[in-house]
Write a protein that holds these residues in place. Structure first.
Motif, mmCIF file in Angstrom:
data_model
loop_
_atom_site.group_PDB
_atom_site.id
_atom_site.type_symbol
_atom_site.label_atom_id
_atom_site.label_comp_id
_atom_site.label_asym_id
_atom_site.label_seq_id
_atom_site.Cartn_x
_atom_site.Cartn_y
_atom_site.Cartn_z
ATOM 1 N N UNK A 1 20.912 20.919 54.084
ATOM 2 C CA UNK A 1 22.199 21.205 53.445
ATOM 3 C C UNK A 1 22.411 20.426 52.156
ATOM 4 N N UNK A 2 21.333 19.891 51.592
ATOM 5 C CA UNK A 2 21.427 19.177 50.327
ATOM 6 C C UNK A 2 21.889 20.144 49.240
ATOM 7 N N UNK A 3 22.978 19.828 48.552
ATOM 8 C CA UNK A 3 23.482 20.742 47.521
ATOM 9 C C UNK A 3 22.478 20.966 46.390
ATOM 10 N N UNK A 4 22.481 22.171 45.858
ATOM 11 C CA UNK A 4 21.653 22.460 44.687
ATOM 12 C C UNK A 4 22.451 22.264 43.397
ATOM 13 N N UNK A 5 23.761 22.131 43.530
ATOM 14 C CA UNK A 5 24.646 21.933 42.385
ATOM 15 C C UNK A 5 24.364 20.571 41.745
ATOM 16 N N UNK A 6 23.844 20.535 40.514
ATOM 17 C CA UNK A 6 23.498 19.262 39.885
ATOM 18 C C UNK A 6 24.703 18.363 39.615
ATOM 19 N N UNK A 7 25.921 18.903 39.701
ATOM 20 C CA UNK A 7 27.096 18.063 39.492
ATOM 21 C C UNK A 7 27.518 17.343 40.778
ATOM 22 N N UNK A 8 26.920 17.722 41.918
ATOM 23 C CA UNK A 8 27.227 17.047 43.177
ATOM 24 C C UNK A 8 26.623 15.646 43.141
ATOM 25 N N UNK A 9 27.300 14.696 43.771
ATOM 26 C CA UNK A 9 26.813 13.312 43.770
ATOM 27 C C UNK A 9 25.371 13.239 44.267
ATOM 28 N N UNK A 10 25.092 13.881 45.383
ATOM 29 C CA UNK A 10 23.736 13.992 45.911
ATOM 30 C C UNK A 10 23.335 15.448 45.788
ATOM 31 N N UNK A 11 22.156 15.701 45.228
ATOM 32 C CA UNK A 11 21.702 17.080 45.067
ATOM 33 C C UNK A 11 20.181 17.118 45.119
ATOM 34 N N UNK A 12 19.620 18.322 45.098
ATOM 35 C CA UNK A 12 18.169 18.437 45.263
ATOM 36 C C UNK A 12 17.376 17.936 44.060
ATOM 37 N N UNK A 13 18.049 17.509 43.016
ATOM 38 C CA UNK A 13 17.355 16.914 41.877
ATOM 39 C C UNK A 13 17.309 15.394 41.959
ATOM 40 N N UNK A 14 18.323 14.769 42.577
ATOM 41 C CA UNK A 14 18.345 13.307 42.636
ATOM 42 C C UNK A 14 18.053 12.737 44.026
ATOM 43 N N UNK A 15 17.846 13.596 45.010
ATOM 44 C CA UNK A 15 17.431 13.176 46.351
ATOM 45 C C UNK A 15 16.064 13.809 46.596
ATOM 46 N N UNK A 16 15.007 13.015 46.653
ATOM 47 C CA UNK A 16 13.652 13.570 46.793
ATOM 48 C C UNK A 16 13.358 14.054 48.216
ATOM 49 N N UNK A 17 14.005 15.124 48.596
ATOM 50 C CA UNK A 17 13.909 15.719 49.928
ATOM 51 C C UNK A 17 12.469 16.015 50.329
ATOM 52 N N UNK A 18 11.621 16.312 49.344
ATOM 53 C CA UNK A 18 10.241 16.705 49.635
ATOM 54 C C UNK A 18 9.443 15.561 50.245
ATOM 55 N N UNK A 19 9.928 14.334 50.130
ATOM 56 C CA UNK A 19 9.194 13.172 50.630
ATOM 57 C C UNK A 19 9.421 12.901 52.110
ATOM 58 N N UNK A 20 10.154 13.766 52.792
ATOM 59 C CA UNK A 20 10.418 13.585 54.224
ATOM 60 C C UNK A 20 9.741 14.725 54.990
ATOM 61 N N UNK A 21 8.859 14.334 55.916
ATOM 62 C CA UNK A 21 8.105 15.308 56.708
ATOM 63 C C UNK A 21 8.191 14.918 58.180
#
Length: 143
Positions: free
Chosen positions: A51-71
């Motif tokens: 549910x990480x927001x894709x909106x870059x204006x959100x405090x946490x979003x898929x650009x500033x939270x490296x979600x890909x590093x969690x497996x």
């Protein structure tokens, strides 16, 4: 959907912890859960990242939270609801220099021995632990 204060705090803790994973490293959902004080909630860590927001204006979003590093705990990129989801995560990891291999059943995998990141505490909390230890030591000297 509105979140309770507890859920909001959990999402914030997860996103903040994931931001501390170094470039080119991976960790597990379970390890993030442990680092944020809820070792029994690895699946909820996955829900947060889903549910990480894709909106870059959100405090946490898929650009500033490296979600890909969690497996997952087996070193496998968890399958997503859409087939290209795990491939896009693999591509993002490969862009960081992480080698992603394909297992016998077609699963995408990362070697934790080479790319794993499993600190005992978050780097941002290291100073806090030292302060806590110093004050505890001081107390025991007085007794």
């Amino acid at each position: 959907m509105a979140r309770s204060e507890e859920a909001q705090a959990f999402f914030h803790a997860v996103y903040s912890a994931v931001q501390e994973i170094p470039h080119g490293k991976v960790t597990s959902y379970g390890h993030i859960a442990k680092l944020v004080g809820t070792p029994q909630r690895p699946r909820q860590v996955g829900v947060c990242l889903k549910h990480l927001p894709i909106d870059p204006s959100a405090r946490f979003n898929n650009e500033n939270v490296p979600w890909q590093r969690v497996i997952n705990a087996k070193g496998v990129i968890s399958p997503r609801s859409q087939p290209e989801g795990s491939r896009s995560q693999a591509t993002a990891l490969e862009a960081e220099g992480v080698v992603v291999t394909t297992g016998a059943l077609g699963e995408l995998m990362v070697d934790f021995a080479e790319y794993g990141w499993f600190p005992r505490i978050l780097p941002s909390e290291e100073g806090e632990e030292l302060e806590s230890t110093d004050s505890e030591e001081g107390e025991s000297d007085e007794e």
